[in-house]
Design an enzyme around this catalytic site. Structure first.
Site, PDB file in Angstrom:
ATOM      1  N   LYS A  95       0.872  -1.166   0.000  1.00 49.02           N
ATOM      2  CA  LYS A  95       0.000   0.000   0.000  1.00 49.02           C
ATOM      3  C   LYS A  95       0.915   1.223   0.000  1.00 49.02           C
ATOM      4  O   LYS A  95       1.599   1.499   0.986  1.00 49.02           O
ATOM      5  CB  LYS A  95      -0.916   0.008   1.221  1.00 49.02           C
ATOM      6  N   GLY A 156      -8.185   9.288   9.492  1.00 48.63           N
ATOM      7  CA  GLY A 156      -8.537   9.442  10.900  1.00 48.63           C
ATOM      8  C   GLY A 156      -9.594  10.485  11.194  1.00 48.63           C
ATOM      9  O   GLY A 156      -9.955  10.680  12.358  1.00 48.63           O
ATOM     10  N   ALA A 183      -9.568   5.509   3.865  1.00 49.51           N
ATOM     11  CA  ALA A 183      -9.400   6.645   4.786  1.00 49.51           C
ATOM     12  C   ALA A 183     -10.670   7.483   4.916  1.00 49.51           C
ATOM     13  O   ALA A 183     -11.427   7.665   3.966  1.00 49.51           O
ATOM     14  CB  ALA A 183      -8.239   7.557   4.384  1.00 49.51           C
ATOM     15  N   GLY A 184     -10.880   7.973   6.133  1.00 53.10           N
ATOM     16  CA  GLY A 184     -11.977   8.886   6.412  1.00 53.10           C
ATOM     17  C   GLY A 184     -13.258   8.247   6.900  1.00 53.10           C
ATOM     18  O   GLY A 184     -14.180   8.946   7.320  1.00 53.10           O
ATOM     19  N   ASN A 205      -9.460   1.885   9.622  1.00 55.48           N
ATOM     20  CA  ASN A 205      -8.690   1.526  10.807  1.00 55.48           C
ATOM     21  C   ASN A 205      -9.218   2.249  12.036  1.00 55.48           C
ATOM     22  O   ASN A 205      -9.758   1.651  12.965  1.00 55.48           O
ATOM     23  CB  ASN A 205      -7.212   1.840  10.578  1.00 55.48           C
ATOM     24  N   THR A 206      -9.091   3.588  12.043  1.00 56.18           N
ATOM     25  CA  THR A 206      -9.396   4.376  13.233  1.00 56.18           C
ATOM     26  C   THR A 206     -10.817   4.171  13.721  1.00 56.18           C
ATOM     27  O   THR A 206     -11.062   4.114  14.939  1.00 56.18           O
ATOM     28  CB  THR A 206      -9.145   5.873  12.957  1.00 56.18           C
TER      29      THR A 206
END
Length: 256
Positions: A95, A156, A183-184, A205-206
């Site tokens: 990645k 994040g 992301a986001g 992830n977050t």
């Protein structure tokens, strides 16, 4: 579901491995969600001497491994990190992250294309973290990438899909290319929205790791992704500006 460099994913959830309260919770989140891909950082693998136990746990999950170049800001740094990750994790997948803006963590798309070309020529199978810009997408594909990973919002931030119009345009422009919203994502509804747009997978992830109950949130994300995929496959109705009665008016009683 489209294949990713010839690999068929068991399901469309790609899950990161950072920021969890404990390794045990990380493991439970993966097992309960059924995530098919784990993104891992070379920096995490080498930090604090705990890399061996972390890597053993990830291997035991039986998921596909997607190392990343998180934290890299130059082509040289990203290429070097990718080569080290290939040795450590024994995979051609990478990645590719090349950060260009400190506050938003927006990718530096100019360096991204350059690094992607170098890595594909070196035999890597590159998953580029990019914006939803169509020209950048074309350049990455020309550089040898077979997957595109546009951001939904800054890493994040939990804002969801900041520009669904552009993401929809990217899906229409590259109908045969595997696309991943990366992301986001903050809520299951965000993940579902990405799948409703026709994307092939979601990487997050977050939203899971920092949730009050990461294991429950991981299950919720997987359920939402499955719902969004089913909705897309069901050919949903188009949005309208005007109302359209769903109850027939022909045959109703006539009162004089």
């Amino acid at each position: 579901m489209k294949s990713f460099y010839g690999a068929q994913l068991p399901n469309p959830l790609m899950l990161g491995t950072a920021q969890y309260p404990s390794p045990a919770i990380l493991e439970q989140a993966f097992r309960q969600s059924g995530a098919s891909v784990a993104t891992v950082s070379l920096r995490r693998e080498g930090a604090g001497g705990a890399g061996a136990s972390f890597w053993k746990m990830i291997q035991d999950l039986g998921v596909l491994i997607l190392p990343n170049t998180a934290g890299c800001h130059t082509v040289k740094e990203a290429v070097t990190t990718a080569h080290m990750a290939r040795e450590v994790f024994d995979t051609k997948w990478i990645k590719l992250e090349l950060i260009g803006h400190t506050d938003s963590l927006q990718p530096d798309v100019f360096q991204l294309v350059e690094a992607a070309k170098i890595l594909t020529e070196d035999g890597f199978e590159v998953f580029p973290y990019t914006t939803e810009d169509l020209i950048v997408g074309e350049r990455l594909l020309a550089a040898g990438c077979e997957v595109l990973m546009p951001w939904g919002a800054p890493i994040g931030s939990g804002r969801g899909l900041n520009n669904p119009y552009a993401l929809r345009a990217m899906r229409a422009e590259f109908p045969e290319v595997p696309l991943v919203v990366d992301a986001g994502i903050g809520l299951p509804s965000h993940a579902s929205h990405a799948m409703e747009l026709g994307y092939d997978a979601v990487l997050l992830n977050t939203a899971v790791a920092r949730a009050g109950d990461p294991v429950a949130m991981a299950r919720a994300m997987m359920a939402a992704i499955e719902a969004g995929l089913l909705a897309h496959q069901a050919d949903p109705i188009e949005a309208r500006d005007m109302a359209e009665a769903s109850t027939p008016v022909i045959g109703k009683a006539f009162l004089s």
